[in-house]
Design a protein around this motif. Structure first.
Motif, short mmCIF file in Angstrom:
data_model
loop_
_atom_site.label_atom_id
_atom_site.label_comp_id
_atom_site.label_asym_id
_atom_site.label_seq_id
_atom_site.Cartn_x
_atom_site.Cartn_y
_atom_site.Cartn_z
N VAL A 85 17.38 60.04 9.96
CA VAL A 85 18.26 58.87 9.83
C VAL A 85 19.69 59.24 10.22
O VAL A 85 20.37 58.49 10.94
CB VAL A 85 18.22 58.33 8.39
CG1 VAL A 85 19.28 57.25 8.19
CG2 VAL A 85 16.84 57.78 8.07
N MET A 86 20.15 60.39 9.78
CA MET A 86 21.52 60.81 10.09
C MET A 86 21.73 61.05 11.58
O MET A 86 22.80 60.78 12.12
CB MET A 86 21.86 62.09 9.32
CG MET A 86 22.21 61.86 7.86
SD MET A 86 23.71 60.86 7.64
CE MET A 86 23.03 59.20 7.53
N VAL A 142 16.08 62.15 5.81
CA VAL A 142 17.54 62.08 5.87
C VAL A 142 18.06 62.63 7.20
O VAL A 142 18.95 62.06 7.81
CB VAL A 142 18.17 62.83 4.68
CG1 VAL A 142 19.68 62.97 4.86
CG2 VAL A 142 17.86 62.11 3.38
N THR A 143 17.49 63.74 7.66
CA THR A 143 17.93 64.33 8.93
C THR A 143 17.69 63.37 10.09
O THR A 143 18.55 63.21 10.96
CB THR A 143 17.19 65.66 9.18
OG1 THR A 143 17.44 66.55 8.09
CG2 THR A 143 17.66 66.30 10.47
N THR A 200 22.15 69.61 7.98
CA THR A 200 21.82 68.40 7.22
C THR A 200 20.55 68.59 6.40
O THR A 200 20.49 68.23 5.22
CB THR A 200 21.64 67.21 8.18
OG1 THR A 200 22.85 67.02 8.93
CG2 THR A 200 21.31 65.94 7.41
N SER A 254 25.16 63.69 3.00
CA SER A 254 24.96 64.63 4.12
C SER A 254 25.60 64.16 5.41
O SER A 254 25.60 64.91 6.40
CB SER A 254 23.46 64.84 4.35
OG SER A 254 22.84 65.42 3.22
N LEU A 255 26.12 62.96 5.43
CA LEU A 255 26.70 62.41 6.66
C LEU A 255 27.75 63.32 7.30
O LEU A 255 27.74 63.52 8.51
CB LEU A 255 27.28 61.02 6.38
CG LEU A 255 27.74 60.19 7.58
CD1 LEU A 255 27.56 58.70 7.27
CD2 LEU A 255 29.18 60.45 7.95
N THR A 293 20.51 68.71 2.31
CA THR A 293 19.70 67.72 1.59
C THR A 293 18.71 68.40 0.67
O THR A 293 18.49 67.96 -0.47
CB THR A 293 18.95 66.82 2.59
OG1 THR A 293 19.89 66.18 3.45
CG2 THR A 293 18.14 65.76 1.87
N SER A 316 21.41 60.56 -0.38
CA SER A 316 21.44 61.82 0.36
C SER A 316 22.00 61.63 1.76
O SER A 316 22.67 62.52 2.29
CB SER A 316 20.04 62.43 0.42
OG SER A 316 19.56 62.75 -0.87
N CYS A 317 21.73 60.48 2.36
CA CYS A 317 22.30 60.18 3.68
C CYS A 317 23.82 60.14 3.60
O CYS A 317 24.52 60.70 4.46
CB CYS A 317 21.76 58.85 4.20
SG CYS A 317 20.07 58.92 4.82
#
Length: 222
Positions: free
Chosen positions: A19-20, A16-17, A151, A98-99, A155, A94-95
């Motif tokens: 990707v964000m 997620v981190t 982030t 967390s965005l 997550t 989660s993305c």
């Protein structure tokens, strides 16, 4: 079995981190550099998960991801991907949740830079992407690291969105926060203490890293 939810949560946090970081960097530049009133609508929508209850976000995402929804049915029919109650589903959920944490950190970092950096880079023939990656990004490292830490920590500790979208499937969607909740429900406080202690240690480490980063930044400015 005790370590499985933790490893799954760490895997989820790293993905997620990453990707964000890729998604929010151009978004932060857009919201910082472009002066259009309608962008306030887009930015407000992107920031909404920060103030909405996680269960509300998770509920609507579950509706959207369900195989009975148009999008969910299209994904499953076209590429065989089911988002509801799956690891890809909790990654995407989660993305979205967390965005705001990454976006606000990067935006604050860009706003703190001298706007002449952009113009100087453009005057030297650099394009927008090259300017963003080779000029702006190196000058906002504290904000970048802060966004990544926030982030990842958010997550790792996310509960409502993950539970609503992913449920509790061992090895796939059963993260450490979900496992902790289940152990408390089962009155298994011994194992619950272990999960909670691990999360406390990781969260404290994240907060400590943020504080040290801010102190280093203040020392450099002074």
């Amino acid at each position: 079995m005790i370590w499985q939810p933790l490893l799954l949560s760490l895997k989820l946090g790293v993905i997620v981190t990453a990707v964000m970081l890729v998604i929010t960097l151009p978004l932060a530049a857009l919201f910082t550099r472009v002066r259009r009133r309608w962008l306030a609508l887009v930015e407000s929508f992107a920031t909404l998960p920060m103030v909405l209850p996680p269960t509300v976000v998770g509920f609507y995402l579950l509706i959207a991801f369900a195989p009975t929804s148009p999008w969910g049915a299209w994904l499953e029919r076209t590429i065989g991907l089911r988002l509801a109650f799956s690891f890809p589903g909790i990654v995407l959920a989660s993305c979205i949740a967390s965005l705001p944490f990454m976006l606000q950190s990067l935006k604050s970092g860009m706003q703190g830079l001298d706007s002449r950096l952009w113009e100087a880079s453009y005057s030297l023939g650099k394009g927008r992407v090259e300017t963003l990656l080779r000029v702006i990004l190196p000058n906002m490292r504290p904000a970048l690291f802060s966004g990544m830490i926030l982030t990842f920590a958010h997550t790792l500790g996310e509960f409502g969105v993950v539970l609503m979208v992913g449920g509790s499937i061992p090895g796939q969607t059963k993260t450490i926060s979900v496992a902790l909740f289940e152990r408390v429900e089962a009155l298994d406080f011994a194992v619950a203490h272990r999960y909670a202690l691990v999360m406390v240690v990781i969260s404290y480490t994240a907060v400590l890293a943020l504080n040290l980063l801010q102190r280093v930044q203040l020392e450099r400015r002074s």
